[in-house]
Design an enzyme around this catalytic site. Structure first.
Site, PDB file in Angstrom:
ATOM      1  N   TYR A  96      27.785  41.903-110.883  1.00 11.12           N
ATOM      2  CA  TYR A  96      26.752  41.740-109.855  1.00 11.12           C
ATOM      3  C   TYR A  96      26.857  42.791-108.755  1.00 11.12           C
ATOM      4  O   TYR A  96      26.083  42.778-107.804  1.00 11.12           O
ATOM      5  CB  TYR A  96      26.832  40.336-109.232  1.00 11.12           C
ATOM      6  CG  TYR A  96      26.399  39.229-110.182  1.00 11.12           C
ATOM      7  CD1 TYR A  96      26.448  39.410-111.561  1.00 11.12           C
ATOM      8  CD2 TYR A  96      25.947  38.011-109.705  1.00 11.12           C
ATOM      9  CE1 TYR A  96      26.064  38.405-112.431  1.00 11.12           C
ATOM     10  CE2 TYR A  96      25.551  37.005-110.573  1.00 11.12           C
ATOM     11  CZ  TYR A  96      25.621  37.210-111.932  1.00 11.12           C
ATOM     12  OH  TYR A  96      25.234  36.225-112.787  1.00 11.12           O
ATOM     13  N   LYS A 156      37.721  36.268-120.255  1.00 12.62           N
ATOM     14  CA  LYS A 156      37.542  36.581-121.674  1.00 12.62           C
ATOM     15  C   LYS A 156      38.465  37.771-121.936  1.00 12.62           C
ATOM     16  O   LYS A 156      38.022  38.874-122.278  1.00 12.62           O
ATOM     17  CB  LYS A 156      36.061  36.920-121.923  1.00 12.62           C
ATOM     18  CG  LYS A 156      35.708  37.136-123.371  1.00 12.62           C
ATOM     19  CD  LYS A 156      35.559  35.857-124.149  1.00 12.62           C
ATOM     20  CE  LYS A 156      35.263  36.145-125.603  1.00 12.62           C
ATOM     21  NZ  LYS A 156      35.351  34.971-126.465  1.00 12.62           N
ATOM     22  N   ASP A 173      34.418  30.868-123.338  1.00 16.59           N
ATOM     23  CA  ASP A 173      33.690  30.095-124.358  1.00 16.59           C
ATOM     24  C   ASP A 173      34.361  28.743-124.598  1.00 16.59           C
ATOM     25  O   ASP A 173      33.693  27.721-124.757  1.00 16.59           O
ATOM     26  CB  ASP A 173      33.523  30.896-125.662  1.00 16.59           C
ATOM     27  CG  ASP A 173      34.713  31.765-126.010  1.00 16.59           C
ATOM     28  OD1 ASP A 173      35.732  31.722-125.270  1.00 16.59           O
ATOM     29  OD2 ASP A 173      34.657  32.478-127.024  1.00 16.59           O
ATOM     30  N   ASP A 233      28.852  32.114-112.374  1.00 18.22           N
ATOM     31  CA  ASP A 233      27.438  31.778-112.231  1.00 18.22           C
ATOM     32  C   ASP A 233      27.005  30.842-113.366  1.00 18.22           C
ATOM     33  O   ASP A 233      26.378  29.796-113.154  1.00 18.22           O
ATOM     34  CB  ASP A 233      26.618  33.087-112.260  1.00 18.22           C
ATOM     35  CG  ASP A 233      25.172  32.871-111.863  1.00 18.22           C
ATOM     36  OD1 ASP A 233      24.804  31.722-111.552  1.00 18.22           O
ATOM     37  OD2 ASP A 233      24.411  33.851-111.879  1.00 18.22           O
ATOM     38  N   ASP A 256      26.422  26.330-113.496  1.00 15.22           N
ATOM     39  CA  ASP A 256      25.208  25.614-113.916  1.00 15.22           C
ATOM     40  C   ASP A 256      25.571  24.528-114.920  1.00 15.22           C
ATOM     41  O   ASP A 256      25.042  23.414-114.887  1.00 15.22           O
ATOM     42  CB  ASP A 256      24.191  26.583-114.544  1.00 15.22           C
ATOM     43  CG  ASP A 256      23.188  27.086-113.513  1.00 15.22           C
ATOM     44  OD1 ASP A 256      23.508  27.015-112.307  1.00 15.22           O
ATOM     45  OD2 ASP A 256      22.094  27.543-113.907  1.00 15.22           O
TER      46      ASP A 256
END
Ligand code: ATP
Length: 331
Positions: A124, A175, A208, A232, A236
């Site tokens: 970002y 990751k 994941d 982010d 959610d």
């Protein structure tokens, strides 16, 4: 003590949920001196202004910022996100995004965890660009910026938060098996900072796997720390498994207190239900509770959270739910 709060109701349901949050804070006995700032998609469509330098400078003298939601369907993607929300994060150095997820179902144990998301770097940060844009040979790159300084201050905050909670458990989510450069920096820094917090037990999950655990066994988590993009997306999902978007609150924090921090519900402006007194104001009210914590009013913050718990998942209009929280507070 009266706190000076810059209020940005924004767009859509922001105008409906922010007054409920302010009403509840007043009912909790905390005095606020508020000033409204008309910013967001509607303002941009009216006169092209997203955020001017003067406003940004004026915000520096406030104790905190409370934002409803910004964005309207007619504004091209990225204008408000980059020009207002991301600019606020970068310029006010809001390097921590803190999102608590508490869920107490009628049956079963539920969960209570917090996600700490690095808020100023990663994908970002705006690194990258186009080459040969608009041609058949165009190239777009979007780099992930991870500085030792930025990663370390985020991890240090997460460890300190974990150390202050009863379970004292911190999970790094990344990751590292694929993002071997950024992942290596995060993992190494995590191990080094861990040595300063011997009371905190640690764990690591690939992002994941964390998505699966959020759905199948979220109770395993206490504090999670992760980068900007993973945070982010994960938050959610956190909202979805914790009662829904109407309950998800967040704080964009400057822990060094070199300027004000900003508090906002996770949800957007919800144009589909705007203006109908239908939006759930709990996410905004819980964001105001986070603001109270950060202002040094933890007792009032706790009372507001308990009142929201007492109201639970009751359905009703925006103002009815706000009134029910006020009633639960003063019971
Ligand atoms: P953004 O990109 O700004 O997040 P969005 O349209 O992707 O916008 P939201 O505005 O959060 O996301 O809306 C997603 C869905 O959730 C919509 O159907 C909306 O009505 C619903 N929603 C969002 N916030 C609330 C709320 N506080 N109460 C009830 N429903 C909500």
């Amino acid at each position: 003590m009266t706190y000076r709060i810059a209020v940005i109701p924004g767009d859509g349901i922001g105008h409906e949920v922010v007054p409920e949050a302010l009403k509840v804070v007043q009912a909790a006995g905390v005095d606020l001196d508020t000033e409204d700032f008309d910013l967001g998609g509607a303002r941009y469509l009216r006169d092209g202004l997203v955020l001017d330098d003067d406003t940004l400078d004026r915000w520096r003298s406030f104790d905190a910022l409370l934002l409803g939601a910004v964005g309207t369907p007619d504004v091209p993607p990225g204008v408000i996100e980059r020009g207002l929300l991301l600019r606020m994060r970068f310029e006010l150095d809001l390097y921590i995004n803190q999102r608590p997820f508490t869920y107490r179902p009628a049956e079963g144990d539920g969960h209570d965890f917090v996600v700490i998301r690095e808020n100023t770097e990663g994908t970002y940060a705006g690194e990258g660009g186009f080459l040969r844009k608009g041609t058949p040979h165009e190239i777009a790159t979007q780099g992930s910026v991870n500085t030792r300084f930025g990663v370390e201050r985020c991890l240090r905050y997460a460890f300190a938060l974990a150390a202050s909670r009863p379970r004292k458990h911190l999970t790094l989510v990344h990751k590292t098996n694929v993002l071997t450069f950024a992942g290596d920096l995060w993992q190494r820094t995590f191990s080094e900072v861990a040595a300063e917090f011997p009371d905190v037990t640690t764990d690591y999950h690939h992002v994941d796997a964390a998505c699966i655990y959020f759905v199948t066994s979220p109770e395993r988590y206490d504090v999670i720390v992760t980068d900007n993009l993973f945070g982010d997306i994960l938050t959610d999902l956190g909202g979805a498994v914790s009662g829904g978007i109407g309950f998800a609150s967040s704080g964009n924090l400057n822990p060094d207190r070199t300027g004000p921090s900003m508090f906002e519900p996770v949800h957007g402006s919800a144009p589909d239900i705007a203006g109908q007194n239908k939006a759930n104001p709990i996410a905004a009210i819980l964001s105001a509770a986070l603001m109270l914590d950060f202002l040094g009013e933890p007792e009032a913050a706790q009372r507001v959270r308990a009142a929201c718990d007492a109201v639970g998942e009751r359905s009703g209009s925006t103002t009815d739910i706000g009134d029910a929280v006020v009633a639960a507070l003063t019971d």
